[in-house]
Design a protein around this motif. Structure first.
Motif, PDB file in Angstrom:
ATOM      1  N   HIS A  39       0.813  -1.210   0.000  1.00  0.00           N
ATOM      2  CA  HIS A  39       0.000   0.000   0.000  1.00  0.00           C
ATOM      3  C   HIS A  39       0.850   1.265   0.000  1.00  0.00           C
ATOM      4  N   ARG A  40       2.008   1.223   0.687  1.00  0.00           N
ATOM      5  CA  ARG A  40       2.835   2.420   0.835  1.00  0.00           C
ATOM      6  C   ARG A  40       4.206   2.290   0.170  1.00  0.00           C
ATOM      7  N   GLY A  41       4.473   1.143  -0.435  1.00  0.00           N
ATOM      8  CA  GLY A  41       5.750   0.931  -1.115  1.00  0.00           C
ATOM      9  C   GLY A  41       5.531   0.391  -2.509  1.00  0.00           C
ATOM     10  N   ILE A  42       6.476  -0.412  -2.975  1.00  0.00           N
ATOM     11  CA  ILE A  42       6.339  -1.035  -4.300  1.00  0.00           C
ATOM     12  C   ILE A  42       5.476  -2.280  -4.195  1.00  0.00           C
ATOM     13  N   GLY A  43       5.714  -3.065  -3.152  1.00  0.00           N
ATOM     14  CA  GLY A  43       4.967  -4.294  -2.939  1.00  0.00           C
ATOM     15  C   GLY A  43       5.702  -5.510  -3.465  1.00  0.00           C
ATOM     16  N   CYS A  44       5.993  -6.466  -2.578  1.00  0.00           N
ATOM     17  CA  CYS A  44       6.675  -7.696  -3.000  1.00  0.00           C
ATOM     18  C   CYS A  44       6.680  -8.691  -1.845  1.00  0.00           C
ATOM     19  N   ASP A  45       6.982  -9.945  -2.197  1.00  0.00           N
ATOM     20  CA  ASP A  45       7.221 -10.973  -1.178  1.00  0.00           C
ATOM     21  C   ASP A  45       8.658 -10.909  -0.670  1.00  0.00           C
ATOM     22  N   GLN A  46       9.593 -10.670  -1.596  1.00  0.00           N
ATOM     23  CA  GLN A  46      11.010 -10.581  -1.237  1.00  0.00           C
ATOM     24  C   GLN A  46      11.708  -9.483  -2.029  1.00  0.00           C
ATOM     25  N   VAL A  47      12.790  -8.983  -1.454  1.00  0.00           N
ATOM     26  CA  VAL A  47      13.697  -8.057  -2.127  1.00  0.00           C
ATOM     27  C   VAL A  47      14.963  -8.830  -2.469  1.00  0.00           C
ATOM     28  N   LEU A  48      15.411  -8.721  -3.723  1.00  0.00           N
ATOM     29  CA  LEU A  48      16.593  -9.435  -4.189  1.00  0.00           C
ATOM     30  C   LEU A  48      17.696  -8.449  -4.542  1.00  0.00           C
ATOM     31  N   LEU A  49      18.924  -8.795  -4.160  1.00  0.00           N
ATOM     32  CA  LEU A  49      20.091  -7.995  -4.526  1.00  0.00           C
ATOM     33  C   LEU A  49      20.997  -8.805  -5.434  1.00  0.00           C
ATOM     34  N   VAL A  50      21.420  -8.197  -6.531  1.00  0.00           N
ATOM     35  CA  VAL A  50      22.400  -8.780  -7.444  1.00  0.00           C
ATOM     36  C   VAL A  50      23.739  -8.124  -7.135  1.00  0.00           C
ATOM     37  N   GLU A  51      24.671  -8.906  -6.605  1.00  0.00           N
ATOM     38  CA  GLU A  51      25.959  -8.362  -6.170  1.00  0.00           C
ATOM     39  C   GLU A  51      27.097  -9.033  -6.923  1.00  0.00           C
ATOM     40  N   SER A  52      28.286  -8.450  -6.811  1.00  0.00           N
ATOM     41  CA  SER A  52      29.480  -9.060  -7.399  1.00  0.00           C
ATOM     42  C   SER A  52      29.779 -10.381  -6.705  1.00  0.00           C
ATOM     43  N   ALA A  53      30.454 -11.259  -7.432  1.00  0.00           N
ATOM     44  CA  ALA A  53      30.734 -12.609  -6.920  1.00  0.00           C
ATOM     45  C   ALA A  53      31.569 -12.563  -5.642  1.00  0.00           C
ATOM     46  N   ARG A  54      31.240 -13.481  -4.741  1.00  0.00           N
ATOM     47  CA  ARG A  54      32.018 -13.671  -3.522  1.00  0.00           C
ATOM     48  C   ARG A  54      32.671 -15.051  -3.479  1.00  0.00           C
ATOM     49  N   LEU A  55      31.978 -16.050  -4.031  1.00  0.00           N
ATOM     50  CA  LEU A  55      32.462 -17.422  -3.975  1.00  0.00           C
ATOM     51  C   LEU A  55      33.270 -17.755  -5.225  1.00  0.00           C
ATOM     52  N   PRO A  56      34.359 -18.528  -5.084  1.00  0.00           N
ATOM     53  CA  PRO A  56      35.141 -18.924  -6.263  1.00  0.00           C
ATOM     54  C   PRO A  56      34.278 -19.687  -7.261  1.00  0.00           C
TER      55      PRO A  56
END
Length: 276
Positions: A39-56
């Motif tokens: 109602h007051r934001g975008i609306g979603c079940d989850q927020v996802l972040l795409v980040e630079s790799a951390r694991l080899p």
């Protein structure tokens, strides 16, 4: 802080996705709750972040936050949207994309028809690793909930799941038992709760009450967990169509020691910017 985002969904399980590679993204729990507010934001079940790799050996890192602001280890529908996002945004041109998560590395495969197949890894059944408090590993565990005995299967697909068999998914006690099992003391990190109706060895119906969110239209890891527990109990075949309120997934599991493969759609809804 003004951020660009993309709204996406996998079978109605919806996400706000941020590219945290080409823009700086810092999100506190309160900001995530605001973003998720329908109602007051975008609306979603989850927020996802795409980040630079951390694991080899991986190309990216994948972070998932529930609507209540809590960070979780894995999300199957989100993983499919992740693959579609990095392709649409020109961050990758690969058909096979290795991605790191808090639960370890996963493989995402973009099929020629646009569907996304995800290698979700080998399911975890040992109670201590789910985590689930039990004296020993079993196919079925019995828990007391408000004086009622409930039988569940327990498995981790990178995140913990409890799966109940029901006669009719439409009449399943999702709203009553979901929140009680989510916070049951036998699950120290809370749990996602699936209600599975077996239609045939190749077809099930499923509703999932997700921790930190509530019932969602679809849950990819929940579909994987349901097929694993059903197959272990001798109820299901290796390849199963899972019908969720938001649509269908195909889950393939060849048995102990092998990874679970999930195939389904991922859709971009719209793009925008928001001031936080």
């Amino acid at each position: 802080m003004r951020l660009k985002f993309t709204k996406m969904h996998g079978l109605g399980n919806d996400f706000v996705v941020f590219d945290a590679i080409r823009q700086q993204v810092t999100l506190e729990a309160a900001a995530i709750r605001r973003l998720a507010d329908r109602h007051r934001g975008i609306g979603c079940d989850q927020v996802l972040l795409v980040e630079s790799a951390r694991l080899p050996g991986t190309d990216f890192h994948y972070r998932i936050f529930n609507a209540d602001g809590s960070e979780v280890e894995q999300c199957g529908n989100g993983a499919r949207c992740f693959a579609r996002f990095v392709r649409d945004q020109g961050l990758s041109d690969k058909d096979a994309i290795p991605v790191g998560t808090a639960a370890g590395a996963i493989q995402l495969f973009v099929e020629p028809d646009g569907q996304v197949r995800v290698d979700m890894g080998v399911p975890v059944l040992e109670p201590a690793r789910i985590p689930f408090r039990a004296a020993k590993q079993a196919l079925v565990y019995r828990l007391s909930v408000d004086g009622q005995e409930v039988s569940i299967g327990a498995v981790s697909m990178g995140n913990p799941h409890a799966v109940l068999l029901v006669e009719d998914a439409d009449d399943a006690p999702v709203e009553r038992l979901g929140p009680r099992l989510e916070t049951h003391p036998h699950f120290p990190r809370r749990v996602n709760v699936g209600f599975m109706q077996v239609l045939s060895p190749e077809h099930i119906r499923l509703r999932v009450f997700e921790r930190g969110v509530g019932e969602t239209l679809a849950c990819g890891t929940g579909a994987c967990a349901a097929v694993v527990t059903g197959r272990l109990r001798g109820l299901l075949a290796a390849r199963v169509q899972v019908s969720l309120p938001g649509g269908d997934l195909v889950i393939q599991w060849d048995g102990n020691g092998t990874p679970v493969l999930m195939t389904g759609p991922a859709q971009r809804v719209f793009e925008g910017e928001i001031e936080l």
